[in-house]
Design a protein around this motif. Structure first.
Motif, PDB file in Angstrom:
ATOM      1  N   TYR A  44     -27.445 -19.833  17.486  1.00  0.00           N
ATOM      2  CA  TYR A  44     -28.330 -19.178  18.454  1.00  0.00           C
ATOM      3  C   TYR A  44     -28.902 -20.225  19.407  1.00  0.00           C
ATOM      4  O   TYR A  44     -29.173 -21.358  19.006  1.00  0.00           O
ATOM      5  CB  TYR A  44     -29.525 -18.535  17.750  1.00  0.00           C
TER       6      TYR A  44
ATOM      7  N   TYR B 142     -32.304 -20.499  22.012  1.00  0.00           N
ATOM      8  CA  TYR B 142     -33.560 -19.913  22.442  1.00  0.00           C
ATOM      9  C   TYR B 142     -34.195 -20.839  23.478  1.00  0.00           C
ATOM     10  O   TYR B 142     -33.895 -22.030  23.535  1.00  0.00           O
ATOM     11  CB  TYR B 142     -34.551 -19.783  21.274  1.00  0.00           C
TER      12      TYR B 142
ATOM     13  N   LEU C  30     -40.598 -17.651  21.546  1.00  0.00           N
ATOM     14  CA  LEU C  30     -39.183 -17.945  21.734  1.00  0.00           C
ATOM     15  C   LEU C  30     -38.495 -16.811  22.476  1.00  0.00           C
ATOM     16  O   LEU C  30     -38.642 -15.648  22.124  1.00  0.00           O
ATOM     17  CB  LEU C  30     -38.496 -18.140  20.379  1.00  0.00           C
TER      18      LEU C  30
ATOM     19  N   PHE D 293     -34.911 -15.301  23.295  1.00  0.00           N
ATOM     20  CA  PHE D 293     -33.512 -15.310  22.893  1.00  0.00           C
ATOM     21  C   PHE D 293     -32.608 -15.472  24.105  1.00  0.00           C
ATOM     22  O   PHE D 293     -32.807 -14.798  25.122  1.00  0.00           O
ATOM     23  CB  PHE D 293     -33.192 -14.004  22.166  1.00  0.00           C
TER      24      PHE D 293
ATOM     25  N   TYR E 220     -26.101 -15.692  21.321  1.00  0.00           N
ATOM     26  CA  TYR E 220     -25.782 -15.738  19.891  1.00  0.00           C
ATOM     27  C   TYR E 220     -24.282 -15.768  19.711  1.00  0.00           C
ATOM     28  O   TYR E 220     -23.563 -14.985  20.322  1.00  0.00           O
ATOM     29  CB  TYR E 220     -26.389 -14.507  19.230  1.00  0.00           C
TER      30      TYR E 220
ATOM     31  N   ASP F  74     -23.022 -12.676  21.961  1.00  0.00           N
ATOM     32  CA  ASP F  74     -24.030 -11.785  22.520  1.00  0.00           C
ATOM     33  C   ASP F  74     -24.785 -12.571  23.590  1.00  0.00           C
ATOM     34  O   ASP F  74     -25.619 -13.398  23.259  1.00  0.00           O
ATOM     35  CB  ASP F  74     -24.975 -11.309  21.421  1.00  0.00           C
TER      36      ASP F  74
ATOM     37  N   SER G  27     -26.725 -11.284  25.949  1.00  0.00           N
ATOM     38  CA  SER G  27     -27.677 -10.387  26.598  1.00  0.00           C
ATOM     39  C   SER G  27     -28.994 -11.046  26.974  1.00  0.00           C
ATOM     40  O   SER G  27     -29.736 -10.510  27.789  1.00  0.00           O
ATOM     41  CB  SER G  27     -27.949  -9.182  25.690  1.00  0.00           C
TER      42      SER G  27
ATOM     43  N   LEU H 124     -34.094 -24.540  22.227  1.00  0.00           N
ATOM     44  CA  LEU H 124     -33.909 -24.663  20.787  1.00  0.00           C
ATOM     45  C   LEU H 124     -32.594 -24.037  20.361  1.00  0.00           C
ATOM     46  O   LEU H 124     -32.220 -22.962  20.840  1.00  0.00           O
ATOM     47  CB  LEU H 124     -35.055 -23.974  20.048  1.00  0.00           C
TER      48      LEU H 124
ATOM     49  N   ASP I   1     -24.624 -16.087   8.292  1.00  0.00           N
ATOM     50  CA  ASP I   1     -24.687 -14.646   8.476  1.00  0.00           C
ATOM     51  C   ASP I   1     -26.108 -14.207   8.775  1.00  0.00           C
ATOM     52  O   ASP I   1     -26.715 -14.680   9.726  1.00  0.00           O
ATOM     53  CB  ASP I   1     -24.112 -13.931   7.266  1.00  0.00           C
ATOM     54  N   VAL I   2     -26.707 -13.306   7.969  1.00  0.00           N
ATOM     55  CA  VAL I   2     -28.005 -12.739   8.305  1.00  0.00           C
ATOM     56  C   VAL I   2     -29.160 -13.416   7.587  1.00  0.00           C
ATOM     57  O   VAL I   2     -30.264 -12.906   7.540  1.00  0.00           O
ATOM     58  CB  VAL I   2     -28.040 -11.227   7.995  1.00  0.00           C
TER      59      VAL I   2
ATOM     60  N   GLN J   5     -32.691 -18.747   9.686  1.00  0.00           N
ATOM     61  CA  GLN J   5     -32.144 -19.709  10.628  1.00  0.00           C
ATOM     62  C   GLN J   5     -32.718 -21.095  10.373  1.00  0.00           C
ATOM     63  O   GLN J   5     -33.858 -21.245   9.951  1.00  0.00           O
ATOM     64  CB  GLN J   5     -32.508 -19.298  12.052  1.00  0.00           C
TER      65      GLN J   5
END
Lengths: 112, 117
Positions: free
Chosen positions: A33, A35, A43, A45, A48, A56, A58, A91, A97-98, A101
């Motif tokens: 990721y 940020y 932070l 986003f 990703y 991603d 977005s 950062l 996975d989930v 971080q």
């Protein structure tokens, strides 16, 4: 390495120049990721990456921002034609996975 | 889309007293919830997480957080504050796998915790 590393730690550039920020995630972490954190703020986003899936994007604020992740490991965030409002700490984080971080120390970007 | 709110910009507590840092969230499904701490001029460090199971989760440095589904809250707590706990604290949330928004982890705006001796 033992943790997420980012380089450079500090970058000062002139308005209009391009910059590249690098992130080395923890070995084996599939997710990465980016940020942005403005002074004392939360932070934001940006982007990703997860394995070989399409990233991603977005959160990227404009088409001046782009990122790539080569070989599923190192990632580079590129900002073209930098503006003063791009000044912030960038950062990088990686994770399995989930799960939680793990963050790098950040790159402090100053655009004059 | 998921969102998270930290209603307090700053929390001030005397050393030795209990502390609470508030967090509320909104997600599509059952939430994955996290707390991180940021010390001055350093990156974020993971404190604790709630994925499933016991509503009270314990984490690093004596911190704990309670997941409350009815109130959609995940407040961070510590029974006895230390001066060294002074830092910026972030709550974060993500949708569980299977949701299109699951890739994003959304962070709150942060709460600055100040512990006075």
């Amino acid at each position: 390495g033992a943790g997420v590393s980012q380089s450079p730690s500090n970058k000062v550039t002139e308005k209009g120049k391009d910059v590249e920020l690098r992130c080395d995630p923890i070995s084996g972490h599939t997710a990465l990721y980016w940020y942005r954190q403005s002074l004392g703020q939360g932070l934001e986003f940006l982007i990703y990456f997860q394995g070989n899936s399409a990233p991603d994007k977005s959160g990227l604020p404009s088409d001046r921002f782009s990122a790539e992740r080569t070989g599923g490991s190192v990632s580079t965030l590129t900002i073209q034609r930098t503006q003063q409002e791009d000044s912030a700490v960038y950062l990088c984080a990686s994770s399995l996975d989930v799960t939680e971080q793990f963050f790098g120390p950040g790159t402090r970007l100053t655009v004059l | 889309a998921q969102s998270v709110a930290q209603p307090e910009d700053q929390v001030n507590v005397a050393e030795g007293n209990p502390l609470t840092v508030k967090c509320t969230y909104s997600v599509s499904g059952n939430p994955y919830l996290f707390w991180y701490v940021q010390y001055p001029n350093r990156g974020l460090q993971f404190l604790l997480k709630y994925i499933t199971g016991d509503n009270l989760v314990k984490g690093s440095y004596g911190f704990e957080a309670e997941f409350n589904k009815s109130q959609t809250s995940f407040h961070l707590k510590k029974p006895s504050a230390l001066v060294s706990d002074s830092a910026l604290y972030f709550c974060a949330v993500r949708d569980p796998p299977g949701y299109s928004s699951a890739s994003k982890i959304i962070f709150g705006s942060g709460t600055r915790l100040s512990i006075r001796p």
